[in-house]
Write an enzyme that holds these catalytic residues in place. Structure first.
Site, mmCIF file in Angstrom:
data_model
loop_
_atom_site.group_PDB
_atom_site.id
_atom_site.type_symbol
_atom_site.label_atom_id
_atom_site.label_comp_id
_atom_site.label_asym_id
_atom_site.label_seq_id
_atom_site.Cartn_x
_atom_site.Cartn_y
_atom_site.Cartn_z
ATOM 1 N N ARG A 63 48.181 52.834 137.016
ATOM 2 C CA ARG A 63 48.944 54.061 136.600
ATOM 3 C C ARG A 63 48.299 55.340 136.968
ATOM 4 O O ARG A 63 48.616 56.328 137.470
ATOM 5 C CB ARG A 63 49.620 54.024 135.260
ATOM 6 C CG ARG A 63 50.775 53.374 135.065
ATOM 7 C CD ARG A 63 51.137 53.218 133.843
ATOM 8 N NE ARG A 63 50.030 52.626 132.887
ATOM 9 C CZ ARG A 63 49.733 52.764 131.485
ATOM 10 N NH1 ARG A 63 50.907 53.188 130.830
ATOM 11 N NH2 ARG A 63 48.644 52.359 130.922
ATOM 12 N N SER A 88 54.241 50.199 127.462
ATOM 13 C CA SER A 88 55.272 49.525 126.522
ATOM 14 C C SER A 88 55.185 50.196 124.960
ATOM 15 O O SER A 88 55.821 50.205 124.296
ATOM 16 C CB SER A 88 55.020 48.101 126.480
ATOM 17 O OG SER A 88 55.395 47.367 127.678
#
Lengths: 179, 179, 179, 179, 179, 179
Positions: free
Chosen positions: D111, D148
């Site tokens: 990311r 998450s």
């Protein structure tokens, strides 16, 4: 798309013809305790906006050295001279606090590249969730090595932290950690 | 230290009692040509300030695809709908331009960590030289891979850049590079 | 400002005319356990200084696999061949240990950019608090992926860590984790 | 050195003359819960390989919101349409799981730069221990701010996470966190 | 969305029932000259795919030490032993080359965080323009400090680069730079 | 492996029994011109070593503002007070200069993460080629935004650089750039 963000409040008595609006921002943090690095950001921000709301995060899961009320009192004392800083506490999501206050912008300091990724990701997430913008300001290099947690660790072992925190905080730290 | 920055101009007819001020910022760049990434930053900034001055750098040493006047015209066309954006050119130091305009703040987009060090160092240097502050805004992730130079390279080889620039710029690029 | 740092001890019997001084440094860490990456840094440092003091941090809050005494014994065994390495333990602030030892310099390995920000900030803070300098040495690329905690995790699940730690440590790990 | 990696299984009935092999990869993670960012990586990977094995880490030391079985069921449901994705759980070292499955390659999403160092170091360590390769795929910029743990934090405080997770996960989150 | 990418070619004579496909990738670069770092990536990639196409960029604007044909010959010589590597040249956009070759995936080495931002942005741009995916592989740490341009600079001043390039390239460098 | 690096010269008249050695380092750079950031590194280094050799790179390919001789004279003037700094010029590879001087260590300042990758890679390459070590020192945060090239750009446009360079350099810059 509206030209005015949701948090822009037209000052009472000001003609909309001028379009000038009360520009307010939120400076969030834990401030356990406030350091000269925080104060540098808050002070510089206060000169760029009509009002700065310092938002103290209530985090029940994290052990803190000072209570939320102590932190608010301290922040109020050390930011009084700026004249346009208000201190509030918040619980939960920062963007919810911003919406309740009707403030469209968060201002945060960036110290180093290790802050960068996390902060940019949070900024993008906050914008996507709520439209609240985050503006980043470069920390004064003189305080770029400073964080509240590092400060407490040093003070705990008797290291000298004067010059890194306001005098009031220095006295509080010495009292709390060695008292 | 004064509570008001040098660039804060009280709007005519507004009582100083309210303390509301015209909040203006500068969005600088080369804009050769303006991309959707630039436009995202300018548009979001225009909603947070009373006026945005887009400042086009005149760099005689660097070869450009579009003239400064073409870039200004294009920027004016694509930012017209925001209603509070003005386009100017400048030569020399950005902080001198800010001072001439009486504007205390620069707003810039940050795309990635590789921008970060350079931009933070420039921000610190500019602040030290002039007191002008720089605020950074996270680029829309959708345009985080976008730069004017990469765009021109792709367009030059016939790559499809629609969706990455305003339609007007797309037509100009096709005409200039393949005409 | 004095030309000689506080930790420079003139060797007995050496004329001050020469100005040559015993050059000592501290290599700090937890060493739970020492890896080939640590050993690479200690060994290379030992060739650049007259004496290297390996300083083992006593951290009562963090659970360790080996006791401080076990770690000291192991370090002494694996650094014996260098001839100028001494192993000590310390509690509290590293800069206080450096001052007690009269040593003006810390040497640390840098593995990757993720180490960089934290280490530079600690270095700046330590220098500001005490005048103790930190010098960084690039880790041998062959061990750039290595850390004590990752090593223990691998050994715990039966992964092969030979070649990543000295043989003595390999035997200790196997015994401790699977015994 | 053999030209074929240990995990390349010749499909039954395929002439070795062609040398074509079943190309399989592992996409590992905790998936507590699976996000649109994970799904983007799994879906794009499924188009590049013959089979994708999604490997759910069993981590008894870390508190999770969903059980391993719930996570597996959810992953199976949301990846069914890809047609070549299998979901498994594993305990211990990922490279041991890869060897048991006869799969020579791990695919992971990257990311941001903060992921980079850790992931590269793990990749180098895994390769050194086992010969298993790790290939990194750039996360879709639209989900680059997503993890998450951040998602659960937002959902816990009532933030809107629709559009960041599959609909099934959205319903599960709402039920679990506010039920 | 189709389950098979555009570049997946079913091998002749293989039943589609098996679904096994010829898996090919492109390893692009300037290779002026090829180093042991490049060779490490190409060699490891060749074990994960059915065919590796090494794509040599023709860049008329950049002065090179070796001609494109010299670079192709050298690459063919040093990759011959892998058995499944083909060397091609390309001009223009890499994704156009990938489409012409019917290959859906690019594999690149990542050395360090400074490569990361640029490479991730290019990967996202290439994917957006063409659907071609880029997979990144961690460079062997032993060669993480190596680049063709640094190599040439060292060789030019008589530095010893044996062990950093294939023997054939070493001889070519010595001859070209000092001949 | 020898315990003493090749560059450690035993001071005449010092008994080898003590093992104390003349500890010298090289601080390399272009110094076009020397800034307060350079001077901070040189000054702090001079307190940690017996002698500091400032090495000025002769780079015929890069246009410079001051000649090599001007830069040497300036460096000599501004480092005179340290008492143990010598200024030399070098051409070609830095490690060759170190070997000629019999000095085993280079000391460099690190300003920011963008310096990091390049510098670490050069350090690893230099060590591999010659055994010469590089030690990195954190730049004084007050000068972390400073570089010679940025300085010249600012001075060229009439920006105020006093406080960023020694007074002597300030006068030279003003004279050279506006004279």
């Amino acid at each position: 798309m509206a030209k005015r963000p949701f948090g822009t409040v037209a000052p009472p008595g000001t003609s909309r013809n001028w379009g000038y609006a009360l520009r307010r921002v939120v400076c969030p943090g834990s401030f356990d305790p406030v350091t000269n690095g925080h104060l540098d950001i808050i002070g510089r921000t206060s000169r760029l906006y009509d009002e700065v709301v310092v938002a103290v995060l209530i985090n029940v899961e994290k052990k803190s050295l000072f209570t939320v009320d102590e932190r608010i009192e301290t922040l109020e004392a050390v930011t009084r001279e700026y004249g346009n800083v208000r201190v509030e506490k918040f619980y939960g999501l920062l963007v919810d606090f911003c919406k309740q206050q009707g403030i469209p912008t968060i201002v945060k300091g960036l110290r180093a590249v290790s802050d960068f990724d996390y902060e940019l990701q949070m900024a993008q997430l906050n914008y996507r969730m709520s439209g609240v913008e985050t503006l980043f300001m470069s920390t004064n290099p003189e305080y770029s090595f400073l964080s509240s947690s590092r400060l407490k660790e040093i003070a705990r072992y008797g290291g000298d932290v004067s010059g890194l925190v306001p005098d009031l905080v220095h006295r509080m730290l010495v009292e709390r950690l060695r008292g």
